[in-house]
Structures are given as C-alpha cells and as structure tokens.
Design a protein around this motif. Structure first.
Motif, PDB file in Angstrom:
ATOM      1  N   GLY A  47      25.462  40.897  43.204  1.00  0.00           N
ATOM      2  CA  GLY A  47      25.199  41.077  44.628  1.00  0.00           C
ATOM      3  C   GLY A  47      26.433  41.189  45.489  1.00  0.00           C
ATOM      4  O   GLY A  47      26.327  41.199  46.717  1.00  0.00           O
ATOM      5  N   ASP A  48      27.597  41.307  44.873  1.00  0.00           N
ATOM      6  CA  ASP A  48      28.852  41.405  45.609  1.00  0.00           C
ATOM      7  C   ASP A  48      29.846  42.160  44.731  1.00  0.00           C
ATOM      8  O   ASP A  48      30.024  41.804  43.557  1.00  0.00           O
ATOM      9  N   PRO A  49      30.484  43.211  45.234  1.00  0.00           N
ATOM     10  CA  PRO A  49      31.362  44.018  44.377  1.00  0.00           C
ATOM     11  C   PRO A  49      32.567  43.255  43.839  1.00  0.00           C
ATOM     12  O   PRO A  49      33.049  43.563  42.737  1.00  0.00           O
ATOM     13  N   ILE A  50      33.056  42.269  44.586  1.00  0.00           N
ATOM     14  CA  ILE A  50      34.184  41.481  44.071  1.00  0.00           C
ATOM     15  C   ILE A  50      33.726  40.597  42.918  1.00  0.00           C
ATOM     16  O   ILE A  50      34.405  40.510  41.878  1.00  0.00           O
ATOM     17  N   LEU A  51      32.572  39.959  43.066  1.00  0.00           N
ATOM     18  CA  LEU A  51      32.049  39.159  41.962  1.00  0.00           C
ATOM     19  C   LEU A  51      31.758  40.032  40.746  1.00  0.00           C
ATOM     20  O   LEU A  51      32.007  39.621  39.603  1.00  0.00           O
ATOM     21  N   ASP A  52      31.214  41.228  40.977  1.00  0.00           N
ATOM     22  CA  ASP A  52      30.959  42.141  39.864  1.00  0.00           C
ATOM     23  C   ASP A  52      32.252  42.451  39.120  1.00  0.00           C
ATOM     24  O   ASP A  52      32.257  42.597  37.889  1.00  0.00           O
ATOM     25  N   MET A  53      33.358  42.542  39.845  1.00  0.00           N
ATOM     26  CA  MET A  53      34.639  42.845  39.211  1.00  0.00           C
ATOM     27  C   MET A  53      35.174  41.652  38.429  1.00  0.00           C
ATOM     28  O   MET A  53      35.489  41.762  37.243  1.00  0.00           O
ATOM     29  N   ARG A 257      39.687  35.286  45.182  1.00  0.00           N
ATOM     30  CA  ARG A 257      39.367  35.651  43.792  1.00  0.00           C
ATOM     31  C   ARG A 257      40.218  36.838  43.335  1.00  0.00           C
ATOM     32  O   ARG A 257      40.718  36.856  42.206  1.00  0.00           O
ATOM     33  N   ILE A 258      40.394  37.832  44.204  1.00  0.00           N
ATOM     34  CA  ILE A 258      41.220  38.988  43.845  1.00  0.00           C
ATOM     35  C   ILE A 258      42.676  38.565  43.684  1.00  0.00           C
ATOM     36  O   ILE A 258      43.372  39.038  42.765  1.00  0.00           O
TER      37      ILE A 258
END
Length: 337
Positions: A47-53, A257-258
């Motif tokens: 549900g979040d592109p950063i978490l998906d990464m 996170r990044i």
C-alpha cells in the motif's frame, strides 16, 4: 538479478545435483520453479511504494526461511514425481536452487535481506548489473547442452562448466569493482574531495564500464570509468545533496527507510510542483533514477504526504545506449541528460 537468469541458475544447479538420479528435464523444471519462487513477493503490495521497495527481497530472500521452506517443498516434489527414495537429493537440489537466488541477488546493488529474522541489513555488493549476459549466457549454454544430450555424461560436464564460468564472471566483477574503487578514491583525493562513502557499480549490461558515486557533505559526485579509458584520473561532476531539507524529512518514516536502505546514497530536492523528493542514487544515473519518491509537499512548510508517490523513471533509451556503446570504448563523452 532478472527473473530469466534466476530460472536458468535454479535449473542448472538442480540438474548438477540430481545428475542422472532423475530425468534431466524434471530436475531442470523443478529447479527453475525453485529459482523463481523468491521473487513472487513482488505480487504483494504493502500500500505504499517505499514499503514495496524496501520490503522486496526480504523474508522471501532470507537464507533461514528458505532453508526451512526447502524441506516441505522438496518432500512435495519427491512425492509428485514418485521418487521418494531420492527425496534427500531432491532436498539438496531444491535448497541450493532456492538459496542461490538471494545469494546471486546480493551481488547487485538493490539490497537483499539475507539474514532475516536475525538482521534486516540489506546486503548489496553492487558488482554486477541486474541484467548481465556475460553471467547468464554460460549458465544458459551449459543447461541447453545437458538438456539436448538428455543428461548424459558430456552434457552434465557442460552444465558444470557453465556454472563454473558464470560464477567466475561474478567473482571477476568483484575484483574489477575493487580496482575501480581504488582508482576513484585516488582521483577524488587529487581533486580535493574527501568522500564519506564511495559507490562503484557497473553500467547496464556490462562490466566494461563502471559508475562511481561519492558522497561528500552537501554534495555528491558522479563519474565513469571504462576499462578501455586512457591512463589518467577520473572526471567527476558535482551535484547538490539537498542536506538543507534533512530537517523536513526527519519525522517521515518513508524517507528514513530510504536513507537506511540506500546505505546513505540518496539526495533530497524540491521538484517543480513544490514536492520534496528523496531519490536512491544507486540505481540510474543523472538525472534519471529508478527509485525516487515524493514524501512531502510545500505549504507554509513541508507537510508529509499521506502516502509517498513514486516519481522515478528512466530517460530516453536510444541516446543512453548510443552513449553507453561509445563510452565503453573509452571515449570521454558527457553522460546524456
């Protein structure tokens, strides 16, 4: 690495273990399945592109969990094939096909969380590009030969040689990476740059050209080194790191996170729409990067977005390939912008 390479490696490894204990096509089929299973995590959205990464290549790529999974998976394979007497060999073949997937991924720069659940540190050697024919082709040729020869002795020998050559290319990449890093650090020091950290990764599709990123306080530097370059120091371009925006992202989970996942190779900048963007500098080159995320928007101050927005991408492919071909041959050309 790319999915095709993972399927080929899994199949080749399985065939090498099973040899003539089962039909060669069975070993290749199940090895290919095991070799691609870890990447099925891409079908799960957080549900979040950063978490998906940052959660890709996590539990599904952890050596501990894959080892546990290999036991029931091998038992299933042995039952389906009616070869329960060979289940120990099937277990060894499936375990190796599974764990070589994340081990191979760890040679890329993305980040593979091999040590979960004990550590979520993303291992990223960055010594091979995600697609490299020099690695894949020896494995593919060896596999095709053993399949064509229906698993006979010569075919098995060809498969083992293919595995050995492809692995040797991987190790060669580690050596070349270390050599380029030494040269890059010397060139940076000669230009008065005291780099906090240096990243060296191969250009797309080849180890003949390497990209270098150096982080230095308020700036980062990008340069390229081809193995055919004339003797002399590397050239670097300076870019703004965006440290003035650090306070604005201090409380934003996705941005932090990044920062951790990229091992500090990131930049912050405000785009033309008043959004604050954090970019992973490891994958891509100026000014185009695969992973960039808008995490806040300007008001009286920057306000975090409810959900990060993916704004990464790549530039025109044709000019990039033309530049790549000429730069590999040692021509000192500016990178396409």
């Amino acid at each position: 690495m790319d999915s095709l390479t993972q399927v080929i490696l899994g199949a080749a490894v399985s065939v090498a273990v099973m040899r003539r204990r089962t039909a060669v096509w069975k070993a290749a089929l199940w090895g290919g399945v095991a070799g691609t299973l870890p990447d099925l995590d891409v079908f799960f959205s957080h549900g979040d592109p950063i978490l998906d990464m940052v959660l890709h290549r996590a539990e599904s790529h952890a050596l501990f969990w894959l080892t546990l999974f290999s036991l029931p998976f091998a038992a299933l394979v042995a039952r389906v094939q009616g070869e329960w007497a060979q289940w120990r060999w099937w277990w060894l073949a499936m375990w190796l096909a599974l764990v070589t997937h994340p081990l191979l991924d760890a040679f890329t720069v993305y980040g593979t969380q091999l040590w979960l659940p004990f550590s979520n540190y993303p291992v990223a050697l960055g010594s091979v590009f995600i697609i490299d024919p020099a690695v894949t082709l020896p494995w593919l040729v060896g596999l095709l030969v053993v399949l064509a020869r229906r698993g006979d002795v010569r075919g098995q020998r060809a498969n083992r040689w293919g595995l050995a050559v492809g692995t040797a290319v991987l190790l060669l990449g580690v050596g070349l990476q270390a050599q380029v890093e030494c040269q890059a650090r010397r060139s940076l020091a000669a230009q008065g740059v005291v780099a906090e950290r240096v990243l060296v990764t191969p250009a797309p599709l080849t180890m003949l050209l390497w990209r270098v990123v150096a982080m230095d306080g308020d700036a980062y530097y990008e340069g390229f080194h081809a193995l055919l370059d004339a003797p002399g120091g590397m050239r670097f371009e300076r870019f703004d790191h965006g440290t003035r925006f650090e306070a604005a992202v201090a409380g934003i989970d996705g941005a932090q996170r990044i920062r951790r996942f990229s091992h500090g190779f990131y930049r912050l900048q405000e785009d033309g729409r008043g959004r604050l963007v954090i970019t992973d500098l490891r994958m891509g080159q100026e000014p185009h990067y695969s992973f960039a995320f808008a995490v806040a928007e300007r008001g009286s101050d920057f306000r975090p977005l409810p959900v990060a927005q993916s704004v990464g991408g790549h530039g025109p492919i044709a000019p990039a390939l033309a530049w790549l071909g000429r730069r590999i041959r040692g021509e000192q050309l500016p990178a396409p912008r």
